[in-house]
Enzyme design. Structure first.
Site, PDB file in Angstrom:
ATOM      1  N   ARG B 174       4.200   3.083   6.904  1.00 32.99           N
ATOM      2  CA  ARG B 174       5.277   2.154   6.529  1.00 32.99           C
ATOM      3  C   ARG B 174       6.622   2.874   6.415  1.00 32.99           C
ATOM      4  NH1 ARG B 174       2.384  -1.985   8.261  1.00 32.99           N
ATOM      5  NH2 ARG B 174       0.440  -2.196   7.118  1.00 32.99           N
ATOM      6  N   ASN B 216      -3.082   7.049   1.030  1.00 37.08           N
ATOM      7  CA  ASN B 216      -4.249   7.053   1.911  1.00 37.08           C
ATOM      8  C   ASN B 216      -4.408   8.487   2.407  1.00 37.08           C
ATOM      9  OD1 ASN B 216      -4.873   4.227   1.829  1.00 37.08           O
ATOM     10  ND2 ASN B 216      -3.103   3.878   3.152  1.00 37.08           N
ATOM     11  N   GLU B 299      -8.737  -0.672  -0.120  1.00 30.77           N
ATOM     12  CA  GLU B 299      -8.497  -0.684   1.318  1.00 30.77           C
ATOM     13  C   GLU B 299      -9.220   0.473   2.015  1.00 30.77           C
ATOM     14  OE1 GLU B 299      -4.187  -0.863   1.606  1.00 30.77           O
ATOM     15  OE2 GLU B 299      -4.207  -3.025   1.336  1.00 30.77           O
ATOM     16  N   ARG B 332      -3.720   4.208  -9.232  1.00 26.36           N
ATOM     17  CA  ARG B 332      -3.126   2.935  -8.768  1.00 26.36           C
ATOM     18  C   ARG B 332      -4.033   1.743  -9.100  1.00 26.36           C
ATOM     19  NH1 ARG B 332      -1.689   2.264  -3.324  1.00 26.36           N
ATOM     20  NH2 ARG B 332       0.387   1.465  -3.679  1.00 26.36           N
ATOM     21  N   ARG B 349      -6.499 -12.891  -4.554  1.00 26.57           N
ATOM     22  CA  ARG B 349      -6.059 -11.499  -4.587  1.00 26.57           C
ATOM     23  C   ARG B 349      -5.088 -11.240  -5.723  1.00 26.57           C
ATOM     24  NH1 ARG B 349      -3.479  -8.247   0.581  1.00 26.57           N
ATOM     25  NH2 ARG B 349      -2.223  -6.774  -0.604  1.00 26.57           N
ATOM     26  N   LYS B 373       1.652  -2.182  -9.186  1.00 28.23           N
ATOM     27  CA  LYS B 373       2.687  -2.791  -8.346  1.00 28.23           C
ATOM     28  C   LYS B 373       3.411  -3.865  -9.141  1.00 28.23           C
ATOM     29  CE  LYS B 373       0.739  -1.850  -3.813  1.00 28.23           C
ATOM     30  NZ  LYS B 373       0.595  -2.284  -2.417  1.00 28.23           N
ATOM     31  N   ASP B 378       1.813  -7.796  -3.079  1.00 28.20           N
ATOM     32  CA  ASP B 378       2.123  -6.577  -2.326  1.00 28.20           C
ATOM     33  C   ASP B 378       3.586  -6.510  -1.904  1.00 28.20           C
ATOM     34  OD1 ASP B 378       1.659  -4.158  -1.142  1.00 28.20           O
ATOM     35  OD2 ASP B 378       0.842  -4.980   0.707  1.00 28.20           O
ATOM     36  N   GLU B 400       5.380   0.071 -10.144  1.00 26.54           N
ATOM     37  CA  GLU B 400       5.560   0.595  -8.791  1.00 26.54           C
ATOM     38  C   GLU B 400       6.392  -0.383  -7.963  1.00 26.54           C
ATOM     39  OE1 GLU B 400       1.890   1.845  -6.897  1.00 26.54           O
ATOM     40  OE2 GLU B 400       2.742   1.656  -4.890  1.00 26.54           O
ATOM     41  N   GLU B 406       8.965  -2.253   3.754  1.00 20.83           N
ATOM     42  CA  GLU B 406       7.844  -2.786   4.535  1.00 20.83           C
ATOM     43  C   GLU B 406       7.972  -4.282   4.777  1.00 20.83           C
ATOM     44  OE1 GLU B 406       4.053  -1.942   2.798  1.00 20.83           O
ATOM     45  OE2 GLU B 406       2.945  -3.077   4.304  1.00 20.83           O
ATOM     46  N   TRP B 556      -7.299 -10.810   4.362  1.00 19.89           N
ATOM     47  CA  TRP B 556      -6.441 -10.086   3.434  1.00 19.89           C
ATOM     48  C   TRP B 556      -6.079 -10.844   2.164  1.00 19.89           C
ATOM     49  CZ3 TRP B 556      -6.190  -5.064   4.247  1.00 19.89           C
ATOM     50  CH2 TRP B 556      -6.466  -4.603   5.548  1.00 19.89           C
TER      51      TRP B 556
END
Lengths: 694, 694
Positions: B174, B216, B299, B332, B349, B373, B378, B400, B406, B556
């Protein structure tokens, strides 16, 4: 069955397929490279099954089978001579057709002898594989004589294989069977034995030409024409004994990219000279080279438009270079605006090939074959036949179909395409009873462009990823040889060869079950995907799985225009893009009318309300629901049928297919639910049968 | 302005920004690494602008400015002593706050002298950059004394930079500003000078911590913890003089991947020992190492769920290893089912972080920071504040945010996020007048988790791709230091520093124009993208540009449920997923009610008919049309304003921004047209003003 030595599935040529032949006394009469191939095949079969073979002996032998070139020396024994005479008699009956040509053969019985006669070695090879298909039936005493000549002179595969791995498309563009059998990571793959096996399979179904690289020609691929020509020659050498000529996809920009010229303008003498010299060098290395395949001015590939020239100028440039050597250029008609604005409803991608090429009819050289996708858009599960095929009488036209299942399940779904291709080839563009698409591909005097099929083979153990997808490759060859064949019969041929009876416990059950699974699978796939010919509800990019709006707001010209009231593309002359008017009068009138238009193409030609009543009495919206529920149920039936084969067939085949059927069931369910939900949300019309829509 | 030597844009620290400082007589008093940094900065400024600097002289000097550590030796001249006394007096007035702490400073005037006093070297460095921001105003004789302490102790950037290039995500996940400043193709990028410049910029806006690799964690990245720790230490050495500590993203599977252990179970003693030893070795090499950042069970990343443990077990495992060395683990809270079935409307979600983590409140070690977050989904352009932030009183929580754009235009669109972050930080989860999100991040006794921002910097000439996106990085630092700052004022700070007045023809026009372009640009972006908080109408995968149904049938968990009657997600307790009930009572009641719910979040919480009337009197459908037309018009105004700057600012900046505005205009138009067409097709409601909908 997987050959132990090669770890490679034998497809439709397992040793068993040669049992009837190999257990007999066989005389092969004639000489030449392809006769040697026949000799090899027969010798191998006889060695395995206890038969015996002679090659043109000067003494009398008693045989069960003779494969002979006509016009050769007298054959030995009286029985053989009688068989030969029977074949000649059958030919004589046919009158004008008495010339078998380069690839034809006659099969006849006399007494206890079966004779296969041909004018040329390729005919003998095709006759041999015909015997393989017939099996024991070739030796039925009552068998009447039969003649076989290919309806289409060129029966070609296009491999969309990249030499270098493309960052997005990979080693094989739209390939679903692993890597390429020709290339790997920028170099030849080097497994010539596999290519030889491939050639043998292709010859056995009638293919006689292959292009060995993708029509999208990258920097590495371009060089196959010049400094890497040796890589192509190596392949040609392996294909040649099976009667298959190599063709090469080239970039129109080759004079610039490879030749260092400032331009590739077709009227530039330096460009013309470069192509002439380069092509001569190709033929010096590969004397039976087939010719070039070109995707020009299409999806970013270079072409004559850059220089203000048209596609006749472009194609003729290459044709002139090939003509002295007997080569042809396959020039693709797949030219359209791939930067379309979805807001612009007047531009219609379906019109593009006609609009670009029909005005050029008569301007192409004799050795240009204009290669036309069978439908006006892009290999969808259902499209009308391209009107270009009826509009260029002075041009050699080839029909292009896609064996690789880009839009038809990507070799994860069973989707046997024989019935679909058969429909296309039998379609009569000037109206019922008139000439057919197959007639166009054959040409008035056999000089048509033939059939071209985008191949589905990779370096997969089963050749095609999904073992049952082998049948598509087999079928396309057989239909190219004879478009009048019943695709159901061809399917049964493939089943009988690939799953030989003698090798299994319950051959009748296996054969019937496979037929039931495969025969209607194309229509099943159609049912659970995009409805009524509207097409392109696939996931963008990879083209796998549903995404109803996936292409709706893109630059690709592939829209369905669904709103709360209705769905479909108005391509009528009266109120739409006028595409329907590109057909000869009969179909122009049929397609113009929402009432007369065949249901399966309704949404391709018309935007109709969800309540529009189809010929079967159902509304469009109910049809969408019904077909999507039915399609998923049919997949469940397929799976059930497949499971009855457990233990009856090769476990490796069984397991691979079972895994793929699981995925097909999952994917079909996703198609059903997304499509039904999408249209329920838009239309608000509930399912008449109250089934679950999410 | 682009520094000639570095070919790198100076961002908010061009030499001009140091003019007021550098033209004066400056005394720096104190010792330590960060004082050396202050000395370097002052010396460089004085060299350029004719001032003079002394470092802790034992003789009397007359100066204009003193930067001094408190508790050091007596300062020389009477004027300097008076200035110092003024600072101390100001501090004394503040009573309990008289301790400036590790990073605070006081600024005071006495006579003609400005004094900056700090308890620790970092305070002096922050004081220096405060002087830079003030410019000549720092020397106004009437300037009252001011104290500054950061509201949040840790003000952190997370770099989602990969060491090895990820096949899909590239060098920076991103990232929209080229490659990584830290890594290239699997190795350190090696440009320590650039990292030093970066550290300087970060210190100047208040950042004091960086994680240097993606959350990641791939195979290559994992090794930064062990055999490639030297690469991290090298970065730490460059960041240290600017008061920035290095943190590392680690994989929870490290004991397996790196340590060769059979599992990574948090209760396994061998696992605990491995983390303890490994962490001790990290601190041996990097004594001020900040700690670990972990994305676990999210994820596809490994986590404690594999071993039947919960996230407290997982986080505490790492916390225990870090505790002896003073490190923290940022764990996180971004844990959700990313294989959701779109058919399943009961799974939400938005609920996931709360459902996973709130039951664990009180079980985390003191040195665990749960990194949440800001919104429940997201980083959308509009979301409610995450209810987790109000539900874990016994846990250190960090907020966060995402500086890398993004979902907010990917640094091709002007989208100044300061006002949005300010709204989030000032939001009072317990109801108006109560504690705010900033208070939560600060913690009761200053021990909160702070603010974490996903960085937007790459190896681009302008650091951030879009030159105006620098402002987002600057602003997030400033708001982390003081969440009460007016984001409009922060924007003006950034403008004044980055486009220094003395360097341009019409500074007033430039400043005003930039402010007009940027200040409301977040709302403009909101207007032309997904409406009323519904979110996620982006192109799947790359998240750029519109695709209204792009995520509608995916796994998602990001849906809008638009049908012919209405749109939005019912997250009420009464009839929906119950997410609204995760808030404390005040907001739970407000969000529960379609009537009371703020317009901008209506579709996040409710599925309403297109005719639903908003608080402003417009219907939902008309609001969609109006905002989308308005947003595009606002972009056109932006472009017009930018063009008035031609010739007035650095041409390189001008051109880069102009190109990106062209793309923003194109993209905004696409958003407008696709969104309006989509909802017109579904609703059938025409625009009240008859504007063009395709």
């Amino acid at each position: 069955m997987i050959a132990e030595e090669a770890r490679l599935h034998a497809a439709w040529l397992p040793p068993e397929a040669f049992r009837a032949l190999g257990s007999r006394r066989v005389l092969v009469h004639g000489d030449g490279m392809l006769v040697d191939t026949v000799l090899d095949e027969v010798a191998r079969a006889c060695a395995r099954y206890g038969g015996r073979m002679w090659h043109s002996p000067s003494w009398d032998v008693d045989v069960d089978l003779v494969l002979a070139l006509r016009g050769t020396d007298e054959l030995p024994s009286a029985t053989v001579q009688a068989a030969r005479a029977a074949g000649e008699a059958a030919l004589a009956q046919a009158g004008d057709n008495a010339v078998l040509g380069a690839e034809g053969f006659v099969l006849a019985r006399a007494g206890d002898v079966t004779a296969v006669l041909a004018d040329a070695p390729a005919g003998l090879l095709y006759g041999l594989f015909h015997l393989v298909r017939l099996g024991a039936a070739a030796f039925d005493t009552t068998r009447p004589a039969e003649q076989h000549r290919p309806a289409l002179r060129r029966r070609m595969l296009n491999h969309w294989d990249n030499v270098a791995v493309h960052p997005v498309m990979g080693q094989v563009e739209r390939g679903y069977a692993g890597g390429s059998i020709f290339w790997r990571n920028g170099r030849p793959r080097g497994d010539l034995a596999r290519i030889r096996e491939y050639a043998r399979l292709l010859a056995a179904c009638g293919i006689n030409a292959i292009s060995v690289n993708n029509v999208n020609v990258g920097r590495t691929e371009a060089r196959l024409l010049t400094d890497r020509l040796g890589d192509v020659a190596e392949i040609a050498d392996v294909l040649r004994p099976y009667g298959i000529r190599v063709h090469l996809s080239v970039t129109f920009a080759a004079p610039v990219v490879l030749g260092g010229l400032p331009n590739a303008d077709p009227v530039d003498e330096a460009v013309r000279a470069w192509w002439a010299v380069t092509t001569r060098q190709v033929y010096e290395r590969i004397p039976d080279f087939g010719g070039y395949v070109v995707k020009a001015d299409s999806e970013g590939q270079p072409g004559p438009f850059t220089y203000g020239r048209d596609h006749a100028d472009g194609a003729n440039l290459l044709a002139d270079a090939l003509a002295p050597h007997g080569g042809v250029v396959h020039w693709r008609a797949f030219v359209y605006n791939h930067h379309q604005d979805w807001r612009d409803r007047s531009t219609d991608r379906a019109r593009a090939a006609y609009d670009h090429f029909v005005p050029l009819d008569g301007r192409f050289r004799d050795n240009v074959v204009l290669q036309v996708k069978f439908g006006p858009v892009d290999f969808q599960v259902r499209e009308p036949v391209s009107p270009v095929l009826a509009a260029m009488p002075a041009t050699r036209l080839a029909v292009e179909v896609q064996v690789t299942q880009e839009y038809t399940g990507q070799q994860r779904h069973v989707c046997h395409l024989g019935p679909w291709w058969s429909e296309v080839l039998r379609f009569a563009p000037w109206g019922p009873g008139g000439r057919t698409v197959a007639d166009v591909a054959a040409g008035e005097a056999g000089e048509g462009g033939g059939l071209v099929a985008v191949a589905n083979v990779g370096d997969d153990l089963f050749w095609t990823g999904h073992p049952l997808a082998q049948a598509n490759l087999y079928t396309v060859g057989r239909l190219a040889w004879d478009p009048q064949l019943d695709p159901r019969a061809v399917l049964d041929e493939w089943i009988a060869l690939t799953f030989p009876q003698s090798a299994m416990a319950d051959p009748e059950l296996v054969g019937r079950t496979l037929h039931e699974i495969m025969d209607d699978s194309w229509r099943t796939y159609e049912r659970y995907t995009a409805p009524l010919g509207v097409g392109f509800m696939v996931h963008p990019g990879d083209h796998y799985g549903p995404d109803v709006d996936g292409y709706e707001y893109t630059r690709w010209g592939t829209y369905h225009f669904a709103d709360r009231d209705g769905v479909g593309v108005d391509r009528s002359r009266a109120s739409g893009t006028g595409f329907a008017g590109q057909y000869p009068p009969y179909w122009a009138q049929v397609y113009e009318s929402p009432e007369r238009c065949p249901d399966e193409l309704l949404l391709f030609f018309h935007h109709v309300p969800y309540g529009h009543v189809l010929h079967d009495g159902s509304t469009v919206i109910q049809h969408i629901y019904d077909t999507h529920f039915a399609g998923v149920e049919e997949v469940a039936v397929m799976r059930g049928r497949w499971r009855t084969l457990k233990g009856l067939i090769d476990p490796a085949v069984y397991e691979r297919v079972e895994q793929r059927l699981d995925e097909q069931a999952r994917s079909a369910t996703e198609w059903r639910d997304q499509t039904n939900t999408y249209f329920f949300r838009k239309s608000g019309v509930p399912d008449a049968h109250g089934r679950r829509i999410y």
